[in-house]
Design an enzyme around this catalytic site. Structure first.
Site, PDB file in Angstrom:
ATOM      1  N   GLU A  49       0.874  -1.167   0.000  1.00  0.00           N
ATOM      2  CA  GLU A  49       0.000   0.000   0.000  1.00  0.00           C
ATOM      3  C   GLU A  49       0.917   1.224   0.000  1.00  0.00           C
ATOM      4  O   GLU A  49       1.796   1.325   0.865  1.00  0.00           O
ATOM      5  CB  GLU A  49      -0.885  -0.009   1.255  1.00  0.00           C
ATOM      6  CG  GLU A  49      -1.906   1.089   1.197  1.00  0.00           C
ATOM      7  CD  GLU A  49      -2.744   1.220   2.460  1.00  0.00           C
ATOM      8  OE1 GLU A  49      -2.663   0.339   3.333  1.00  0.00           O
ATOM      9  OE2 GLU A  49      -3.463   2.228   2.560  1.00  0.00           O
ATOM     10  N   ARG A 274       5.322 -12.630   9.717  1.00  0.00           N
ATOM     11  CA  ARG A 274       6.060 -11.431   9.320  1.00  0.00           C
ATOM     12  C   ARG A 274       7.389 -11.360  10.047  1.00  0.00           C
ATOM     13  O   ARG A 274       7.587 -11.983  11.092  1.00  0.00           O
ATOM     14  CB  ARG A 274       5.240 -10.180   9.567  1.00  0.00           C
ATOM     15  CG  ARG A 274       4.871  -9.927  11.016  1.00  0.00           C
ATOM     16  CD  ARG A 274       3.695  -8.991  11.141  1.00  0.00           C
ATOM     17  NE  ARG A 274       4.002  -7.632  10.732  1.00  0.00           N
ATOM     18  CZ  ARG A 274       3.379  -6.991   9.721  1.00  0.00           C
ATOM     19  NH1 ARG A 274       2.434  -7.574   9.042  1.00  0.00           N
ATOM     20  NH2 ARG A 274       3.683  -5.752   9.413  1.00  0.00           N
ATOM     21  N   LYS A 284       4.774   0.666   9.430  1.00  0.00           N
ATOM     22  CA  LYS A 284       4.805   1.919   8.685  1.00  0.00           C
ATOM     23  C   LYS A 284       4.255   3.066   9.519  1.00  0.00           C
ATOM     24  O   LYS A 284       4.739   4.182   9.443  1.00  0.00           O
ATOM     25  CB  LYS A 284       4.013   1.746   7.388  1.00  0.00           C
ATOM     26  CG  LYS A 284       4.689   0.770   6.451  1.00  0.00           C
ATOM     27  CD  LYS A 284       4.163   0.869   5.037  1.00  0.00           C
ATOM     28  CE  LYS A 284       2.852   0.180   4.873  1.00  0.00           C
ATOM     29  NZ  LYS A 284       2.531  -0.038   3.434  1.00  0.00           N
TER      30      LYS A 284
HETATM   31  P1  ATP Z   1       3.126  -2.360   8.242  1.00  0.00           P
HETATM   32  O1  ATP Z   1       2.585  -3.414   9.136  1.00  0.00           O
HETATM   33  O2  ATP Z   1       4.578  -2.107   8.384  1.00  0.00           O
HETATM   34  O3  ATP Z   1       2.349  -1.098   8.295  1.00  0.00           O
HETATM   35  P2  ATP Z   1       1.742  -3.405   5.973  1.00  0.00           P
HETATM   36  O4  ATP Z   1       1.575  -4.866   6.065  1.00  0.00           O
HETATM   37  O5  ATP Z   1       0.573  -2.570   6.250  1.00  0.00           O
HETATM   38  O6  ATP Z   1       3.014  -2.970   6.764  1.00  0.00           O
HETATM   39  P3  ATP Z   1       1.742  -3.352   3.104  1.00  0.00           P
HETATM   40  O7  ATP Z   1       2.127  -2.240   2.205  1.00  0.00           O
HETATM   41  O8  ATP Z   1       0.333  -3.749   3.170  1.00  0.00           O
HETATM   42  O9  ATP Z   1       2.285  -2.992   4.547  1.00  0.00           O
HETATM   43  O10 ATP Z   1       2.668  -4.605   2.826  1.00  0.00           O
HETATM   44  C1  ATP Z   1       2.946  -5.150   1.573  1.00  0.00           C
HETATM   45  C2  ATP Z   1       3.296  -6.591   1.749  1.00  0.00           C
HETATM   46  O11 ATP Z   1       4.430  -6.738   2.608  1.00  0.00           O
HETATM   47  C3  ATP Z   1       2.157  -7.358   2.381  1.00  0.00           C
HETATM   48  O12 ATP Z   1       1.984  -8.560   1.682  1.00  0.00           O
HETATM   49  C4  ATP Z   1       2.613  -7.596   3.787  1.00  0.00           C
HETATM   50  O13 ATP Z   1       2.085  -8.786   4.287  1.00  0.00           O
HETATM   51  C5  ATP Z   1       4.143  -7.649   3.641  1.00  0.00           C
HETATM   52  N1  ATP Z   1       4.794  -7.259   4.876  1.00  0.00           N
HETATM   53  C6  ATP Z   1       4.613  -6.127   5.588  1.00  0.00           C
HETATM   54  N2  ATP Z   1       5.354  -6.122   6.717  1.00  0.00           N
HETATM   55  C7  ATP Z   1       6.039  -7.291   6.716  1.00  0.00           C
HETATM   56  C8  ATP Z   1       6.973  -7.891   7.620  1.00  0.00           C
HETATM   57  N3  ATP Z   1       7.355  -7.291   8.754  1.00  0.00           N
HETATM   58  N4  ATP Z   1       7.463  -9.110   7.296  1.00  0.00           N
HETATM   59  C9  ATP Z   1       7.097  -9.718   6.161  1.00  0.00           C
HETATM   60  N5  ATP Z   1       6.225  -9.214   5.276  1.00  0.00           N
HETATM   61  C10 ATP Z   1       5.700  -8.011   5.539  1.00  0.00           C
HETATM   62 MG    MG Z   2      -1.200  -3.555   5.042  1.00  0.00          MG
END
Ligand code: ATP
Ligand code: MG
Length: 575
Positions: A49, A274, A284
């Site tokens: 995102e 994760r 984020k």
């Molecule tokens: P955050 O939790 O940091 O705000 P998010 O999951 O909201 O991150 P996205 O932009 O939705 O961020 O993530 C894109 C992809 O990266 C998704 O498939 C998510 O599952 C993966 N992702 C995000 N954080 C991690 C992590 N710490 N380890 C592995 N994969 C991750």
């Molecule tokens: Mg997300």
């Protein structure tokens, strides 16, 4: 990817050739291939995102999605899940593309946006309304939350749940036309308010938001929720394996429900744990707070766990990919020690960084028996780990700088470096002996008067006498003045987010995470080094040229020290 930053054109190809360690996701894909599922196709996607910069956790997901595809002759899409115009920006889109490319992955011509599908998603929603599977609900966001029930209590059905199809269609059309204010109505799926899975309790599919979108501008005032957009976007792209983190496990039945109702292709969703990392935060939302609160300068501040921060700090894409391979992929949550990431970095930098000499805290040294005005060159090895790296000439003259910490006027027992009357070796040059000390009015040592032994050129004495220390140095007249930024962890606690009830994780920010040294001296061979160039400063660690550099005044970030702590962490974990 350009070769000058040491990254292969396409690391997915490289990762595919090398035998990647097996994991449960690879096993699933292999099983599917054996059964000719999806006609033997493998298509994954990385779906960020665009509401912030990517962090090292995302690297795990990127390496996994692109790596799995490459291993099985498949492809990986880059798709922006851009369904929330209020938090998303083009700046983030650009940074994410740059970071994925920098890591060494290539999405070819498969760059997609959920916003590309807005019209199609709207059609899907209309299809569900027509089928009596979705309805317009006039409850407020608060009322919807309050009637959702809990894990143990069922939710309450909305009074608008049984609106006739025609009325729903008319209202939904008017919602799109912009006739209603934000928050006045939503479109909800009609599933089951008593479902044990709260995600199935008539979830919101569309909300009214009179906000400009970074791609679609003002074309829409109605935006799909992430949950309504994500599964259908995967399906429209023909994704075979939709790999995501564990928090989406409970959303899978909802994605399946939408696809079933719409009669669409089902990607197989597979969840993994994760990445959590010690000594930092990987969310984020929190990273945004660090920037907004001025705790760091920017998203690419070298102390940040963002990919752009790590890049600026001097991390290599190869080190990050190696790290992602070593941590593996599992179903259970765990926390990885930062020392492992640093270990992977040192492994790479040790093999690939040219060595140079730099003095961080200079102490002037005059060689009383070295002729004034004379300059000679000594030969220095560029990289002992790489024979092909060759040697270079380093100027040596009467006035040198040594590291202030390498001298003590009154040394304790275990201090083997320079002291009055003592002899040490100057790296690649001569033996040097400290004859006397010059102090300023405050009693601080400002200069050493020394002699050198001309018989010891190259660093050994013909009479076989030994010295206990070898020190780095630079020639005062020839060295460049540089700024060097030393970094410590951004937090004072290993788990910064672990705070007492009512406490604030921001209180764990380390106030001393940056130390800038403005009067450092570096040997002249680094003159003109471009931002991003990496070196080992002998005995000091690995350093990288920062974009803040000026032509006549380089700025270096210390990427990491030389001392490995991973072995110690492992011993503790085993012991
Ligand atoms: P955050 O939790 O940091 O705000 P998010 O999951 O909201 O991150 P996205 O932009 O939705 O961020 O993530 C894109 C992809 O990266 C998704 O498939 C998510 O599952 C993966 N992702 C995000 N954080 C991690 C992590 N710490 N380890 C592995 N994969 C991750
Ligand atoms: Mg997300």
């Amino acid at each position: 990817m350009s070769p000058e930053n040491g990254c292969p054109a396409d690391a997915s190809a490289e990762a595919g050739e090398r035998k990647a360690p097996s994991n449960f996701i690879r096993s699933i894909v292999e099983e599917d291939l054996r059964n000719s599922k999806n006609d033997g196709r493998v298509l994954t996607r990385f779906p960020p995102e665009p509401n912030a910069y990517l962090h090292i956790g995302h690297a795990k997901s990127i390496c996994l999605n692109f790596g799995v595809a490459a291993s099985y002759g498949g492809l990986c899409n880059l798709r922006f899940d851009d369904t929330n115009p209020t938090t998303e920006e083009a700046e983030y889109v650009d940074s994410i593309k740059e970071d994925v490319r920098w890591l060494g992955f290539d999405w070819g011509d498969r760059l997609f946006y959920a916003s590309d599908y807005f019209e199609q998603l709207y059609e899907f929603a209309v299809q569900l309304v027509r089928a009596g599977k979705a309805y317009v609900c006039d409850l407020s966001a608060d009322e919807i939350r309050e009637t959702r029930g809990t894990l143990t209590q069922p939710g309450k059905e909305s009074p608008y749940r049984d609106r006739p199809v025609e009325e729903n269609l008319e209202l939904f059309t008017r919602m799109r036309a912009g006739e209603f204010p934000d928050g006045s109505r939503v479109l909800r799926a009609k599933i089951d308010m008593a479902s044990p899975n709260v995600n199935l309790r008539d979830p919101v599919m569309y909300r009214i938001l009179h906000a400009s979108h970074h791609r679609t501008g003002d074309a829409w005032c109605l935006y799909p929720t992430y949950d309504f957009a994500h599964g259908q976007s995967d399906s429209l792209e023909g994704i075979t394996h939709s790999i995501c983190t564990l928090e989406f496990e409970d959303h899978r039945p909802l994605y399946d429900w939408y696809l079933d109702q719409l009669g669409l292709h089902h990607p197989q969703q597979i969840e993994f744990a994760r990445l959590n990392l010690t000594d930092t935060v990987l969310s984020k939302r929190r990273l945004l707070k660090l920037v907004q609160g001025g705790h760091v300068a920017r998203f690419d501040d070298p102390r940040m766990p963002t990919l752009s921060g790590l890049r600026r700090r001097g991390y290599t894409p190869a080190a990050i990919r190696d790290f992602c391979e070593r941590i593996g992929v599992a179903k259970a949550d765990s926390t990885v020690d930062m020392a492992l990431l640093e270990y992977c970095l040192r492994e790479d930098l040790n093999r690939n960084s040219p060595r140079v000499m730099a003095v961080l805290r200079p102490l002037k040294v005059v060689l009383e028996n070295y002729p004034e005005g004379q300059v000679e060159e000594v030969e220095a090895v560029n990289n002992p780990e790489d024979e092909t790296a060759g040697t270079r000439q380093v100027p040596f003259s009467r006035v040198l700088y040594l590291e202030r910490d390498d001298f003590m006027e009154d040394p304790p027992k275990k201090f083997y470096r320079l002291a009055p009357g003592r002899e040490v070796r100057l790296r690649y040059a001569y033996y040097l002996k400290c004859e006397s000390v010059i102090k300023d009015g405050d009693g601080e040592v400002v200069e050493l008067r020394c002699t050198y032994d001309p018989e010891t050129k190259g660093g050994s004495a013909p009479d076989g006498r030994k010295v206990k220390a070898t020190l780095h140095w630079v020639s005062a007249e020839h060295a460049l003045t540089a700024e060097v930024r030393l970094y410590d962890y951004l937090f004072t606690k290993k788990d910064p987010a672990d705070v007492e009830e009512g406490g604030d994780w921001l209180n764990n920010v380390n106030p001393n995470s940056l130390e800038a040294l403005s009067d450092c001296r570096v040997e002249p061979s680094v003159a003109g080094a471009a931002p991003g160039a990496r070196y080992q400063f002998e005995r000091q660690g690995y350093f990288c040229v920062d974009p803040d550099s000026a032509v006549d005044r380089p700025v270096f970030n210390r990427t990491v020290t030389l001392k490995d702590t991973w072995a110690k962490v492992q011993a503790q974990q085993q012991g």
